[in-house]
Motif scaffolding. Structure first.
Motif, PDB file in Angstrom:
ATOM      1  N   VAL A   1      38.798  45.709  43.692  1.00  0.00           N
ATOM      2  CA  VAL A   1      38.459  46.805  42.776  1.00  0.00           C
ATOM      3  C   VAL A   1      36.935  46.890  42.637  1.00  0.00           C
ATOM      4  N   PRO A   2      36.366  48.098  42.684  1.00  0.00           N
ATOM      5  CA  PRO A   2      34.902  48.232  42.551  1.00  0.00           C
ATOM      6  C   PRO A   2      34.385  47.666  41.227  1.00  0.00           C
ATOM      7  N   ILE A   3      33.075  47.400  41.200  1.00  0.00           N
ATOM      8  CA  ILE A   3      32.459  46.801  40.012  1.00  0.00           C
ATOM      9  C   ILE A   3      32.501  47.784  38.841  1.00  0.00           C
TER      10      ILE A   3
ATOM     11  N   PHE B   1      41.404  41.353  42.971  1.00  0.00           N
ATOM     12  CA  PHE B   1      40.106  40.719  42.692  1.00  0.00           C
ATOM     13  C   PHE B   1      39.057  41.806  42.492  1.00  0.00           C
ATOM     14  N   GLY B   2      37.945  41.426  41.851  1.00  0.00           N
ATOM     15  CA  GLY B   2      36.859  42.369  41.606  1.00  0.00           C
ATOM     16  C   GLY B   2      35.734  42.206  42.620  1.00  0.00           C
TER      17      GLY B   2
ATOM     18  N   PRO C   1      44.200  37.061  38.893  1.00  0.00           N
ATOM     19  CA  PRO C   1      43.670  35.788  38.398  1.00  0.00           C
ATOM     20  C   PRO C   1      42.403  36.011  37.582  1.00  0.00           C
ATOM     21  N   THR C   2      42.347  35.419  36.396  1.00  0.00           N
ATOM     22  CA  THR C   2      41.155  35.536  35.546  1.00  0.00           C
ATOM     23  C   THR C   2      40.887  34.209  34.835  1.00  0.00           C
ATOM     24  N   MET C   3      39.701  34.166  34.219  1.00  0.00           N
ATOM     25  CA  MET C   3      39.382  33.041  33.341  1.00  0.00           C
ATOM     26  C   MET C   3      39.400  33.495  31.874  1.00  0.00           C
TER      27      MET C   3
ATOM     28  N   TYR D   1      32.256  28.197  27.836  1.00  0.00           N
ATOM     29  CA  TYR D   1      32.801  29.441  28.402  1.00  0.00           C
ATOM     30  C   TYR D   1      33.712  30.079  27.350  1.00  0.00           C
TER      31      TYR D   1
ATOM     32  N   LYS E   1      32.805  42.532  42.031  1.00  0.00           N
ATOM     33  CA  LYS E   1      31.648  41.914  41.382  1.00  0.00           C
ATOM     34  C   LYS E   1      31.371  40.536  41.979  1.00  0.00           C
TER      35      LYS E   1
ATOM     36  N   ALA F   1      26.638  45.095  35.080  1.00  0.00           N
ATOM     37  CA  ALA F   1      28.024  44.792  35.465  1.00  0.00           C
ATOM     38  C   ALA F   1      28.694  44.025  34.331  1.00  0.00           C
ATOM     39  N   LEU F   2      29.900  44.444  33.950  1.00  0.00           N
ATOM     40  CA  LEU F   2      30.614  43.740  32.881  1.00  0.00           C
ATOM     41  C   LEU F   2      30.902  42.317  33.321  1.00  0.00           C
TER      42      LEU F   2
HETATM   43  P1  AMP Z   1      36.644  36.052  35.890  1.00  0.00           P
HETATM   44  O1  AMP Z   1      37.525  36.041  34.677  1.00  0.00           O
HETATM   45  O2  AMP Z   1      35.212  36.250  35.582  1.00  0.00           O
HETATM   46  O3  AMP Z   1      36.932  34.910  36.822  1.00  0.00           O
HETATM   47  O4  AMP Z   1      37.058  37.355  36.686  1.00  0.00           O
HETATM   48  C1  AMP Z   1      38.395  37.615  37.050  1.00  0.00           C
HETATM   49  C2  AMP Z   1      38.418  38.750  38.030  1.00  0.00           C
HETATM   50  O5  AMP Z   1      37.847  39.911  37.422  1.00  0.00           O
HETATM   51  C3  AMP Z   1      37.594  38.460  39.292  1.00  0.00           C
HETATM   52  O6  AMP Z   1      38.303  38.954  40.424  1.00  0.00           O
HETATM   53  C4  AMP Z   1      36.328  39.227  39.038  1.00  0.00           C
HETATM   54  O7  AMP Z   1      35.670  39.637  40.214  1.00  0.00           O
HETATM   55  C5  AMP Z   1      36.857  40.420  38.275  1.00  0.00           C
HETATM   56  N1  AMP Z   1      35.788  41.047  37.499  1.00  0.00           N
HETATM   57  C6  AMP Z   1      35.023  40.458  36.541  1.00  0.00           C
HETATM   58  N2  AMP Z   1      34.107  41.340  36.081  1.00  0.00           N
HETATM   59  C7  AMP Z   1      34.282  42.487  36.777  1.00  0.00           C
HETATM   60  C8  AMP Z   1      33.634  43.756  36.778  1.00  0.00           C
HETATM   61  N3  AMP Z   1      32.608  44.031  35.984  1.00  0.00           N
HETATM   62  N4  AMP Z   1      34.084  44.695  37.630  1.00  0.00           N
HETATM   63  C9  AMP Z   1      35.127  44.435  38.471  1.00  0.00           C
HETATM   64  N5  AMP Z   1      35.771  43.267  38.512  1.00  0.00           N
HETATM   65  C10 AMP Z   1      35.365  42.303  37.682  1.00  0.00           C
END
Ligand code: AMP
Length: 311
Positions: A204-206, A177-178, A58-60, A101, A180, A214-215
């Motif tokens: 998954v690690p950051i 999931f991340g 899942p992402t945005m 966003y 982060k 952090a990205l």
């Molecule tokens: P987002 O699109 O920001 O909602 O992120 C989607 C997924 O990517 C989430 O599970 C976040 O934790 C993961 N994520 C975003 N940035 C990072 C990062 N720098 N390292 C690891 N996971 C990440």
């Protein structure tokens, strides 16, 4: 759609993902994909694999190398990868950055094509919330009102609600999931246990850029001087981790010293939590802990965290 690409004498087959906007179509595509894989296996006389696994990321959107690391992990965990791209209005508060966003669907799909992702689920808000809102919501409880939840009231209820919907829509065996978003991971894991979901999650690690930041999709909004200043967050956490053997108080002092010295960084919270409860550690806590930080750099809200081992 399959496009052979000639690169340096090798032929790579790039598969463009199907970008799907409705729940019905996604479900029927996933059923088709599972039966196609099963019949291919049967054709090879291979019936050892069980039902092909569906893995959801899942992402945005506004994808960066951190997201793509999640996608690669997803590919290693199952046969059918679905990446959802949905900027969920429910998890944004009034005055937050829902309108600004970053939305970069074409570039996201191109990046996912290069990773061999077959399915992108990119619904509109109308598809996800046909009544304009979700009157039934998942509540994140006490931990949902701390830290990110204190700064962003309702954020975690909105996040859990969309995650529950995505899990019901996609039916993944695993979701990636991340780390982060450490509080998000904690709350999703608790929701899965409390509500008896069959999906398990993989963390998954950051992923960091050179220099430690952090990205984040939100990093795009940082000016160069802000980006340089934002490195104080990861630097402070790294300093803290290196002195964690002297206890949580010392680790907090060391991180504060680094972060407070950076005038462009407006600290929101810096805290050490017990990973089992996600509550601030008590004086006698020892063993694994996690330091969390959130700050505003300009108008951009950034978060980060690091594992600590307390004596
Ligand atoms: P987002 O699109 O920001 O909602 O992120 C989607 C997924 O990517 C989430 O599970 C976040 O934790 C993961 N994520 C975003 N940035 C990072 C990062 N720098 N390292 C690891 N996971 C990440």
């Amino acid at each position: 759609m399959t496009q052979p690409q000639h690169t340096g004498g090798r032929v790579n087959v790039l598969t463009k993902p199907e970008v799907i906007g409705t729940i019905e179509e996604l479900r029927s595509r996933l059923i088709d994909a599972q039966s196609r894989i099963e019949s291919e296996r049967a054709g090879r006389g291979d019936d050892a694999g069980g039902t092909p696994r569906i893995v959801l990321v899942p992402t945005m959107g506004a994808l960066h190398a951190g997201h793509l690391t999640l996608v690669r992990r997803a590919r290693s965990l199952g046969e059918i990868v679905v990446v959802s791209i949905f900027v969920n209005p429910l998890q944004f508060g009034a005055g937050e950055d829902l309108g600004t966003y970053p939305r970069t669907l074409d570039a996201d799909v191109a990046a996912l094509a290069a990773e061999g992702v077959p399915f992108v689920f990119a619904p509109t808000s109308q598809v996800m919330y046909p009544d304009g809102d979700a009157s039934t919501r998942v509540t994140a409880g006490t931990v949902g009102s701390l830290f990110e939840g204190a700064a962003r009231p309702g954020h975690f209820d909105g996040m859990l609600t969309v995650v529950a919907k995505l899990f019901n829509i996609v039916g993944p065996d695993v979701a990636v999931f991340g780390q982060k978003d450490a509080q998000q991971v904690f709350l999703v894991e608790r929701m899965l246990a409390d509500l008896d979901f069959r999906t398990r999650i993989e963390v998954v690690p950051i992923v960091r850029e050179d220099g430690g930041l952090a990205l984040s999709s939100r990093n795009r909004a940082l000016e160069p001087d802000q980006r340089a200043a934002a490195r104080a967050l990861s630097a402070g956490l790294a300093d803290a981790a290196s002195v964690a053997g002297q206890g949580a108080e010392v680790a907090l002092q060391v991180a504060h010293a680094r972060i407070d010295a950076e005038p462009l960084v407006k600290l929101d919270y810096l805290v050490v939590v017990d990973p089992r409860t996600f509550l601030p550690v008590r004086a006698l806590h020892h063993g694994p802990a996690r330091m969390l930080v959130a700050a505003l750099v300009g108008h951009t809200r950034l978060i980060d965290n690091v594992a600590l081992e307390l004596p």
